[in-house]
Write an enzyme that holds these catalytic residues in place. Structure first.
Site, PDB file in Angstrom:
ATOM      1  N   ALA A 118       0.835  -1.205   0.000  1.00  0.00           N
ATOM      2  CA  ALA A 118       0.000   0.000   0.000  1.00  0.00           C
ATOM      3  C   ALA A 118       0.871   1.257   0.000  1.00  0.00           C
ATOM      4  O   ALA A 118       0.605   2.213  -0.746  1.00  0.00           O
ATOM      5  CB  ALA A 118      -0.940   0.005   1.198  1.00  0.00           C
ATOM      6  N   TYR A 119       1.903   1.256   0.823  1.00  0.00           N
ATOM      7  CA  TYR A 119       2.833   2.387   0.846  1.00  0.00           C
ATOM      8  C   TYR A 119       3.453   2.582  -0.532  1.00  0.00           C
ATOM      9  O   TYR A 119       3.484   3.694  -1.074  1.00  0.00           O
ATOM     10  CB  TYR A 119       3.929   2.143   1.894  1.00  0.00           C
TER      11      TYR A 119
END
Length: 236
Positions: A147-148
């Site tokens: 996600a990052y």
């Protein structure tokens, strides 16, 4: 008006690289506006030096828009915007969607809305820049923090889109650093392992980032570009 007449906005400048850049710009006589999440001694020091420090919550649209209104109330133009605000979050079981939303909001929605709503301020300056701060991990992806990594990749895509949209008056570029400085709690084993990931094998510190930022601000012929600042990690 001249570029130096207007402040440079740096988001997330309360510590580490963002703080260092704010201090160096102030040393050079450049007015600065910063955003921060929580009060720190460093924020008080920047205020004492003349920086405008605005508390901001980039976790949702309302907080971002409120921050934009604060910026507009403080200045009639901007020399540059440096999107340094970031969160280093890992997905935990059952909370993946919440983490993704938080990262999307800070790394993509905030820069997107700030760029849209503050471009008129940038147009008041003879020279104007937007600098997105991404991450070298985008180059290969991340099994541990997808996600990052995805949100930072989206930020790099915004660089291309805004560079095309805002040319020729506003240059838009990305700096994508890997390790710049360790945290105080990092042990020797971690430091040794991390330094071995790059060809140069050093901890360059925040000056390496500031030099890159300075290059983008000073060079009139660079836009839509991502500068990788990784000490040669792609060579290993």
């Amino acid at each position: 008006m001249s570029a130096a007449s207007f402040p440079i906005l740096i988001t997330g400048a309360g510590q580490r690289v963002g703080l260092y850049c704010a201090e160096r710009l102030l040393d050079a006589g450049q007015p600065v506006i910063i955003s921060y999440r929580q009060e720190r001694d460093s924020i008080a020091r920047l205020r004492e030096r003349g920086a405008i420090a605005l508390q901001a919550d980039f976790s949702d649209e309302a907080g971002i828009l409120a921050f934009i209104e604060q910026v507009k109330a403080q200045c009639s133009g901007l020399r540059a915007i440096v999107h340094n605000a970031s969160q280093w979050l890992a997905e935990t079981p059952g909370e993946e969607a919440d983490v993704f939303r938080q990262l999307f909001s800070v790394h993509m929605l905030a820069p997107y809305l700030i760029n849209l709503h503050c471009s008129d301020l940038l147009l008041q300056s003879e020279q104007a820049d937007i600098v997105h701060v991404s991450d070298d991990v985008v180059r290969k992806g991340s099994a541990n923090r997808p996600a990052y990594c995805a949100s930072k990749a989206g930020l790099e895509s915004l660089t291309l889109s805004f560079a095309a949209r805002l040319a020729p008056h506003i240059k838009v570029n990305t700096i994508a650093p890997a390790l710049l400085m360790f945290n105080a709690g990092d042990d020797d084993a971690y430091r040794t392992k991390t330094l071995a990931k790059s060809a140069l094998g050093i901890e360059p510190g925040p000056p390496a980032f500031y030099q890159t930022l300075r290059y983008l601000l000073d060079n009139a012929y660079v836009t839509g570009t991502t500068i990788t600042l990784n000490g040669g990690r792609h060579l290993k």
